[in-house]
Design a protein around this motif. Sequence first.
Motif, PDB file in Angstrom:
ATOM      1  N   PRO A  78      47.099  30.141  37.764  1.00 47.26           N
ATOM      2  CA  PRO A  78      48.107  29.100  37.367  1.00 47.26           C
ATOM      3  C   PRO A  78      49.551  29.565  37.788  1.00 47.26           C
ATOM      4  O   PRO A  78      50.282  28.394  37.882  1.00 47.26           O
ATOM      5  N   TYR A  79      49.627  30.652  37.911  1.00 47.04           N
ATOM      6  CA  TYR A  79      51.125  31.083  38.125  1.00 47.04           C
ATOM      7  C   TYR A  79      51.026  32.152  39.579  1.00 47.04           C
ATOM      8  O   TYR A  79      50.288  33.036  39.455  1.00 47.04           O
ATOM      9  N   ASP A  80      51.705  32.032  40.367  1.00 49.44           N
ATOM     10  CA  ASP A  80      51.744  32.586  41.747  1.00 49.44           C
ATOM     11  C   ASP A  80      52.465  34.114  41.426  1.00 49.44           C
ATOM     12  O   ASP A  80      53.692  34.193  41.284  1.00 49.44           O
ATOM     13  N   PHE A  81      51.691  35.269  41.386  1.00 50.62           N
ATOM     14  CA  PHE A  81      52.258  36.428  41.191  1.00 50.62           C
ATOM     15  C   PHE A  81      51.567  37.462  41.970  1.00 50.62           C
ATOM     16  O   PHE A  81      50.356  37.756  41.686  1.00 50.62           O
ATOM     17  N   GLU A  82      52.141  38.082  43.236  1.00 45.40           N
ATOM     18  CA  GLU A  82      51.811  39.145  43.897  1.00 45.40           C
ATOM     19  C   GLU A  82      50.412  38.703  44.753  1.00 45.40           C
ATOM     20  O   GLU A  82      49.893  39.249  45.213  1.00 45.40           O
ATOM     21  N   GLY A  83      50.269  37.399  44.681  1.00 41.12           N
ATOM     22  CA  GLY A  83      49.031  36.854  45.799  1.00 41.12           C
ATOM     23  C   GLY A  83      47.775  36.787  45.094  1.00 41.12           C
ATOM     24  O   GLY A  83      47.431  37.098  43.877  1.00 41.12           O
ATOM     25  N   ARG A  84      46.820  36.120  45.520  1.00 41.97           N
ATOM     26  CA  ARG A  84      45.508  35.863  44.899  1.00 41.97           C
ATOM     27  C   ARG A  84      44.280  36.706  45.026  1.00 41.97           C
ATOM     28  O   ARG A  84      43.373  36.850  44.510  1.00 41.97           O
ATOM     29  N   THR A  85      44.732  37.891  45.843  1.00 38.41           N
ATOM     30  CA  THR A  85      43.749  38.978  46.105  1.00 38.41           C
ATOM     31  C   THR A  85      43.981  40.243  45.296  1.00 38.41           C
ATOM     32  O   THR A  85      45.373  40.352  45.230  1.00 38.41           O
ATOM     33  N   TYR A  86      43.060  40.947  44.929  1.00 38.02           N
ATOM     34  CA  TYR A  86      43.521  42.288  44.122  1.00 38.02           C
ATOM     35  C   TYR A  86      42.398  43.182  44.166  1.00 38.02           C
ATOM     36  O   TYR A  86      41.351  43.157  44.750  1.00 38.02           O
ATOM     37  N   LEU A  87      42.961  44.493  44.337  1.00 40.01           N
ATOM     38  CA  LEU A  87      42.070  45.671  44.281  1.00 40.01           C
ATOM     39  C   LEU A  87      41.898  46.535  43.184  1.00 40.01           C
ATOM     40  O   LEU A  87      42.896  46.671  42.301  1.00 40.01           O
ATOM     41  N   ARG A  88      40.515  47.231  42.924  1.00 41.99           N
ATOM     42  CA  ARG A  88      40.582  48.048  41.929  1.00 41.99           C
ATOM     43  C   ARG A  88      40.030  49.269  42.383  1.00 41.99           C
ATOM     44  O   ARG A  88      38.803  49.226  43.089  1.00 41.99           O
ATOM     45  N   ILE A  89      40.406  50.590  42.034  1.00 39.40           N
ATOM     46  CA  ILE A  89      39.665  51.892  42.469  1.00 39.40           C
ATOM     47  C   ILE A  89      39.901  52.824  41.134  1.00 39.40           C
ATOM     48  O   ILE A  89      40.735  52.662  40.647  1.00 39.40           O
ATOM     49  N   GLY A  90      38.890  53.610  41.119  1.00 43.58           N
ATOM     50  CA  GLY A  90      38.864  54.640  39.836  1.00 43.58           C
ATOM     51  C   GLY A  90      37.613  55.238  39.735  1.00 43.58           C
ATOM     52  O   GLY A  90      36.888  55.109  40.715  1.00 43.58           O
TER      53      GLY A  90
ATOM     54  N   ARG B 129      44.665  35.014  33.932  1.00 41.24           N
ATOM     55  CA  ARG B 129      43.891  34.803  35.110  1.00 41.24           C
ATOM     56  C   ARG B 129      42.518  35.124  34.917  1.00 41.24           C
ATOM     57  O   ARG B 129      42.067  35.863  34.224  1.00 41.24           O
ATOM     58  N   VAL B 130      41.721  34.534  36.274  1.00 39.09           N
ATOM     59  CA  VAL B 130      40.422  34.725  36.224  1.00 39.09           C
ATOM     60  C   VAL B 130      39.948  35.203  37.675  1.00 39.09           C
ATOM     61  O   VAL B 130      40.361  34.449  38.462  1.00 39.09           O
ATOM     62  N   GLY B 131      39.326  36.116  37.814  1.00 37.46           N
ATOM     63  CA  GLY B 131      39.066  36.544  39.212  1.00 37.46           C
ATOM     64  C   GLY B 131      37.720  36.991  39.312  1.00 37.46           C
ATOM     65  O   GLY B 131      36.679  37.072  38.367  1.00 37.46           O
ATOM     66  N   VAL B 132      37.120  36.890  40.323  1.00 41.05           N
ATOM     67  CA  VAL B 132      35.638  37.115  40.886  1.00 41.05           C
ATOM     68  C   VAL B 132      35.882  38.436  42.034  1.00 41.05           C
ATOM     69  O   VAL B 132      36.707  38.308  42.593  1.00 41.05           O
TER      70      VAL B 132
END
Length: 364
Positions: A319-331, A292-295
């Motif tokens: 290419p494969y639907d897994f948990e939706g197209r948005t994501y979060l990162r915190i740390g 997967r590639v994200g911006v």
Amino acid sequence: MKRLLTYILCLFCACVFSQEKKNTDTYFDVNYFTGNIALHNTDISHLIKGHPEGFIVSWNKKTFGEEAWQQRYNYPDYGFSLAYQDLKNSVLGNNISIYAHYNFYFLKRNLMFRIGQGLGYTSNPYDKVDNHKNVAFGSSILSSTYAMLNYKKERIFDRFGLQAGVSLIHYSNANVKAPNASVNTIALNVGVTYNIDEEATKYIDTIIKEKFKQPIKYNLVFRSGVNESDVVGTGQFPFYIISAYADKRLNRKSAIQLGTDVFFSTFLKEHIKYRAAAFPEEGEDGTADYKRVGVFAGHELFINKMSLETQFGYYVYYPYDFEGRTYLRIGLKRYFGEKWFAALTLKSHGAKAEAVELGVGIRL
């Protein structure tokens, strides 16, 4: 377990009363809490049986402005905490955890906000034979975060003070091992503070406000770790992430970010094969690309050599639907010199964690 906790409490008390004459600018606090487990996931509804309770014991080191960052953040405290929680359900067991924390102050230092990050141990994790109902904790070792908002008054009775407020305590293993529905406790807490020193040190106020400028910086980060899909027993697999982004400092505290991530999550490769074999009606043949590639856009809050990083991303290659197209990162990030840093971050899709990421990077 009870004997161990009694010993730890006695040890803390001994430390308190054995340092009567040493000027350390430190204090202890002990908080009792009770509350409710939040139903953030219907999978844990059968695990909520009562009102969890426990205590948090903390050692705190005060700052008084010897360094400029301390003055900018209104003289925060830092320290360590030990927490014990009875989850009121034999299936969940009891949790004990340790944290590093910061205390930040507002309203003439009467309102304290604490944020702590650490590791926890649960006494009764999931077991497919002996404890199959515990879908909250798939492993004995957990990641834990807690936040506390207290109204506090120090030195009400000699060196003793009082505080009370609300707390949020989170336990999860971030899908290092399934299952991992996790537990969030929202609680009311009341506690006692004890200052080691007879008198408080005076605060230093010498900082001169001036405009801070820094050119755009370019960052390259490599992150890795292991995780497992939500299907119990499918196995743990390594993942690799390459991130590149630019950041612009707005001031001495904050920077904004814009960049891209490339994900190589091998657990997803195995998950695609599993879904194709187990659910042929979904129409997948098991050959979909797992990469997967994200911006993303993000923000970084600088606190001395540490910083808090938050990012919101969108998959542009998906290419494969897994948990939706948005994501979060915190740390958290820790800088070593001007360029190099290490990072410990959590990646999730909404409230559903995917992985704990260990990273190393360079800022040019």
